[in-house]
Write a protein that holds these residues in place. Structure first.
Motif: not given
Length: 194
Positions: A41-43, A49-51, A120-122, A152-153
């Motif tokens: 759900p978070a994605v 996003l930080l990948l 980034g949220q994730v 924070a993500g």
């Protein structure tokens, strides 16, 4: 044996396991990992996003994941290594060339805009292996263990089942992730999926 020596020996053992995978097994593993990651759900609900760009033979081929997320309109950023084992994240765009480092890692160039630590949220965190509690065995450089505090993500690790561990050797500076995604499910702060 010291924890550092134990980690070094475990990295060697796990690398041997990964080298034993065929290209087809790697592709099937990546497909399952990326499907489960994208279903979080978070994605699904995140915009940023930080990948990381996966190292061939050691990590999932996240270049595919980056392109998929980009096509869905999500903004992504990749790490860029700095002197003294520092790290920053810079925006990724498929039309902007990446630079290959001496370690064989692809990263954004200096012309890519940097993002803040809370952007980034994730956060997809790389690792040689992860355990059921969300701890990771890195590759020995300590980049993420230095960078993750204060981020924070939602921290997510992708881990092939053949290197997933019940419990990894740990040191005080080792950072954990919130969720570990394997081909079969999730472990960590979220319930394990069937």
């Amino acid at each position: 044996m010291s924890i550092t020596a134990e980690k070094r020996a475990l990295r060697t053992q796990l690398r041997t396991r990964l080298e034993g995978m065929s290209p087809k097994e790697r592709e099937q593993s990546d497909n399952a990992l990326f499907e489960r990651f994208a279903a979080l759900p978070a994605v699904r609900n995140s915009e940023r996003l930080l990948l990381f760009w996966g190292i061939p033979g050691r990590e999932p081929d996240t270049s595919r994941l980056l392109r998929t997320l980009w096509s869905l309109g999500k903004e992504t950023a990749l790490p860029r290594m700095l002197p003294d084992h520092g790290m920053e994240f810079r925006l990724y765009a498929p039309d902007r060339p990446l630079v290959r480092t001496g370690l064989g890692i692809w990263e954004p160039g200096e012309d890519s805009p940097a993002v803040s630590k809370d952007w980034g949220q994730v956060i997809l965190v790389p690792g040689a292996a992860f355990d059921r509690a969300g701890f990771r065995l890195g590759f020995g450089g300590g980049y993420y263990d230095r960078w993750l505090p204060g981020s924070a993500g939602l921290r997510v690790g992708l881990c092939r089942e053949i290197v997933f561990q019940e419990r990894l050797p740990r040191e005080a500076h080792d950072c954990r992730v919130d969720v570990v995604v394997t081909e079969k499910g999730e472990a960590g702060s979220l319930p394990l999926l069937p």
